[in-house]
Motif scaffolding. Structure first.
Motif, PDB file in Angstrom:
ATOM      1  N   ARG A 126      -3.286   8.185  -6.910  1.00 25.75           N
ATOM      2  CA  ARG A 126      -4.560   8.598  -6.329  1.00 25.75           C
ATOM      3  C   ARG A 126      -5.575   8.948  -7.422  1.00 25.75           C
ATOM      4  O   ARG A 126      -6.781   8.867  -7.205  1.00 25.75           O
ATOM      5  N   THR A 402      -4.392   6.458   1.251  1.00 22.79           N
ATOM      6  CA  THR A 402      -4.730   5.690   0.063  1.00 22.79           C
ATOM      7  C   THR A 402      -4.412   4.208   0.264  1.00 22.79           C
ATOM      8  O   THR A 402      -3.380   3.866   0.830  1.00 22.79           O
ATOM      9  N   ARG A 486     -11.791  12.179  -5.360  1.00 23.33           N
ATOM     10  CA  ARG A 486     -11.400  11.956  -3.968  1.00 23.33           C
ATOM     11  C   ARG A 486     -12.666  11.597  -3.177  1.00 23.33           C
ATOM     12  O   ARG A 486     -13.791  11.868  -3.621  1.00 23.33           O
TER      13      ARG A 486
END
Length: 599
Positions: A126, A402, A486
């Motif tokens: 991520r 994701t 993010r």
């Protein structure tokens, strides 16, 4: 891989409808009319005389034994396997329940979707956001693009014409004869890895095998491999060592599952010309290799046995796929395993490999899950079980889990005509589009992978390097807005939209200076507003206005990544207005990243 119209038959909606239900069990099923029984290994099946091989097909909802009928034979393409009448369902014409127990290894993951849904995407992936892929195999030898191995056997195709002009008819010089010419004589893996790392890649991915059947490591279950033939090197092992030396995560891609269907063209014959009626070299047997360069190698292991159009994959073929992929995992312990397939391929073969990969990863990493498992066309209800991959694709929204977007700078295998096109970047994807693709992907909770196809000597060309160098320039300045970020409350704003779905990625060409994409730091104290161009006038970010539905709160400071110059900015109800410094201009101006600190 390439754009394939017929692949639309496996669209995500169909996948959602056909995939076996959650809660399925993994107990072995009783074979129907002998279907699914493993009576020998794949090498034995390949060595069997063609008239002795028994195949299975589904006709009128029942399993029937079928044999090859040369008179009425035609080659398959991508494979249109039916749903099988077996308990627990099927995938790719293979039951999801395994005839062999214990294939998933030791650990909490079992070969069922409800078990795989335990998975949580690891933090490292991520955070990484950007990777580079080397999609190399002997198909790059002619420098004529992707799917050469299949298309060189199809009369009338450009690849077939190229084959005749440069090598001769496929009945006398076939794909197997190209394999030794994949030499990698000038390959400098550590230098290439350093270049990719300098461009900002945190992940490096290498092709382990394509639909053409050759393994690019010291494969225990496929004699046609890069150690025995061609470069005589463990390509995967060499790449892995170079990547890990540079602290990059390492992945492998597996495309072999489609060999059953994809390479049937090698068993055809030309209908015209001096070689008319002479079978292509896909019909050769091991015995015919005596006193040939390929003596000791069975061409059937490379091309796959010739079979009826509707023949289901033989159980020995499925087991061989499992064995080869497990060997790849055991030898090289990749962080990422990618399948060029809709869902996990070949029924019980893919389901068991998926579970084995997760269990193996836990074992080799002290119980911490760090594995990435990629497949395509994943229905929403299974999206948590792995990382959904969108080939040359994008999404139109922030995804809850994701995901991965991947594309190629040109064709998947090296194509010289793209380099020969005029301009600094020839026919390649220009760096502006690479950067915009990356930004759009990251803003929607994705990771972006860029393939740079290599030449047969193991190098990449100067125009590929030119694209990569421009990506490097932008990432060095603006990587803070990409890595370890993010999605924010919304992915962006502006007049232009990308098209959602596979093969729609080139819609990024529409994006421009009036379009903005957002990311944020993990602490949620900083929002990055990335303008997809370099505006001549002040930037107004509507979503950061005090009256915006996003409720951003009060802004404490605004900076432009790449310069320490103080900016003029003002937050009002209608938006955040920012004037970029007049005297500053970056080396490339594909996108301007504003760092916005929240009070």
């Amino acid at each position: 891989m390439r754009r394939r119209d017929f692949c639309k038959l496996i669209a995500s909606a169909a996948a959602s409808a056909a995939v076996p239900a959650l809660g399925q069990t993994s107990e072995a099923t009783q074979p129907l009319n002998g279907f699914g029984t493993i009576t020998g290994d794949y090498a034995e099946f390949c060595a069997m005389p063609a008239d002795q091989r028994v195949f299975y097909a589904v006709q009128d909802g029942k399993f029937v034994k079928v044999k090859l009928d040369d008179k009425n034979w035609k080659p398959t393409a991508w494979g249109e396997a039916p749903e099988l009448p077996v308990p627990g369902g099927s995938w790719d014409g293979v039951p999801t329940k395994s005839p062999i127990s214990g294939l998933s290894g030791e650990g909490p993951y079992q070969p069922t979707w409800d078990s795989l849904l335990q998975y949580e995407a690891p933090e490292w992936y991520r955070d990484a956001k950007f990777g580079v892929w080397a999609h190399w195999s002997p198909q790059c030898v002619p420098e004529a693009g992707d799917w050469y191995a299949r298309n060189m056997y199809i009369e009338g195709r450009e690849e077939y014409k190229f084959q005749l002009e440069h090598y001769g008819p496929p009945s006398t010089f076939g794909y197997k004869d190209l394999c030794p010419q994949w030499t990698l004589l000038n390959w400098e893996p550590e230098e290439l890895i350093q270049r990719y790392k300098s461009a900002g890649a945190k992940i490096f991915i290498a092709l382990a095998n394509h639909h053409d059947g050759l393994d690019t490591w010291n494969s225990k279950h496929q004699p046609w491999n890069s150690v025995s033939i061609g470069p005589h090197r463990d390509v995967i092992g060499t790449w892995a060592a170079a990547a890990r030396k540079q602290d990059m995560r390492f992945g492998v891609t597996v495309h072999q599952a489609r060999n059953w269907w994809w390479f049937q063209t090698s068993h055809d014959a030309s209908k015209a010309g001096p070689a008319a009626g002479i079978p292509y070299d896909g019909d050769l047997t091991a015995a015919q290799g005596k006193n040939q360069w390929w003596e000791g190698f069975d061409p059937q292991r490379l091309y796959g046995p010739k079979h009826p159009f509707d023949a289901l994959p033989d159980a020995s073929y499925v087991k061989n796929f499992y064995d080869r992929t497990r060997d790849l995992i055991d030898q090289h312990d990749p962080d990422l395993l990618y399948f060029d397939n809709s869902l996990l391929p070949l029924g019980w073969g893919g389901m068991n490999i998926g579970a084995y990969f997760y269990n193996h990863n836990l074992k080799t990493r002290g119980g911490k899950m760090e594995a990435i498992l990629n497949v395509k066309q994943v229905p929403d209800r299974l999206a948590k079980a792995l990382i959904a991959d969108y080939e040359r694709g994008l999404t139109s929204q922030i995804m809850p889990y994701t995901w991965q977007s991947e594309t190629c700078i040109g064709d998947w295998h090296y194509k010289r005509s793209l380099f020969d096109q005029p301009g600094e970047y020839g026919g390649y994807l220009p760096p502006r589009d690479v950067i915009h693709w990356l930004i759009d992907t990251v803003s929607k909770n994705g990771t972006f992978i860029l393939n740079l196809p290599g030449k047969p000597d193991g190098t990449i060309d100067s125009k590929e390097i030119a694209v990569l160098d421009q990506v490097a320039v932008w990432m060095k300045v603006n990587g803070e807005a990409i890595y370890e970020t993010r999605p924010w409350k919304i992915y962006g704003e502006g007049p232009d939209m990308v098209k959602s779905g596979e093969m729609e990625g080139t819609s990024v060409t529409k994006l421009g200076v009036k379009d903005i994409r957002f990311t944020r730091n993990k602490a949620n104290t900083v929002v990055y507003a990335i303008v997809l161009g370099w505006p001549a006038d002040a930037v107004v970010v509507k979503a950061l206005g005090t009256a915006s539905a996003t409720q951003p709160g009060k802004i404490g400071n605004v900076q432009l990544l790449g310069t320490d110059e103080k900016l003029k900015w003002n937050q009002s109800a209608d938006g955040l207005r920012v004037e970029l410094p007049k005297r500053y201009r970056p080396t490339n101006d594909y996108a301007a990243a504003l760092k916005i600190s929240l009070a």
